[in-house]
Design a protein around this motif. Sequence first.
Motif, PDB file in Angstrom:
ATOM      1  N   ASP A  60     -19.701  26.813  18.004  1.00  0.00           N
ATOM      2  CA  ASP A  60     -19.440  28.257  18.033  1.00  0.00           C
ATOM      3  C   ASP A  60     -18.359  28.613  19.048  1.00  0.00           C
ATOM      4  OD1 ASP A  60     -21.367  28.588  16.113  1.00  0.00           O
ATOM      5  OD2 ASP A  60     -22.918  29.342  17.506  1.00  0.00           O
ATOM      6  N   ARG A  61     -18.321  27.899  20.146  1.00  0.00           N
ATOM      7  CA  ARG A  61     -17.372  28.215  21.217  1.00  0.00           C
ATOM      8  C   ARG A  61     -16.115  27.347  21.170  1.00  0.00           C
ATOM      9  NH1 ARG A  61     -22.164  28.706  25.628  1.00  0.00           N
ATOM     10  NH2 ARG A  61     -23.030  30.614  24.758  1.00  0.00           N
TER      11      ARG A  61
ATOM     12  N   ARG B 117     -24.610  23.395  18.215  1.00  0.00           N
ATOM     13  CA  ARG B 117     -24.257  24.697  17.647  1.00  0.00           C
ATOM     14  C   ARG B 117     -23.433  25.519  18.654  1.00  0.00           C
ATOM     15  NH1 ARG B 117     -28.742  25.004  15.351  1.00  0.00           N
ATOM     16  NH2 ARG B 117     -29.912  25.903  17.067  1.00  0.00           N
TER      17      ARG B 117
END
Length: 190
Positions: A170-171, A166
């Motif tokens: 997300d990054r 995750r």
Amino acid sequence: MRVLLIDESPERIAVLREGLEAAGYEVAAALASPLELLRAVEEVKPDVIIIDTESPSRDVLEHVVLITRDQPRPIVMFASDDAPETIRQAVRAGVSAYIVDGLDPARVKSIVDVAVARFGEHQRLRTELAEANLKLSERKLVERAKGILMKARGMDEEEAFQALRRMAMDRGKRLVDIARQVIDMADLLT
């Protein structure tokens, strides 16, 4: 295909040149001394190197090692020395084909073709090994980061993996890069 020839005997260079040119190869340069090998490889940028010698000296083998490491290309060595240890040393140094008492212009093309094919296969295997080692080291980093998350946050293995995944998504980073960051942060805090 551009060929660099190395032989201390002008007569043997002539024989090799004749065989190579008859087979359609371009003899880009012919050297009388193997001591100029590194410089010649830089200048000529041959596709194949052919060395004819009685027995490969330590200096010649060291040059072959440097070429194989820095500018890999097929190397064919014609030699009179059939000692098993000499052959092993030449192959370890990076010689693609070690031919004992086989300097026959009619066979030069097939010998060079085999050396080029063997070299290509060897390069492919080296690339596969490097990729496998990289994947293994990346896998170890991910496993270590999972272990850190499991211990620090009381997660099970699947939860730790999903958390890493995750964060990576997300990054917009690779999983292994996030794993490195987790490990670096844990190292800072301990």
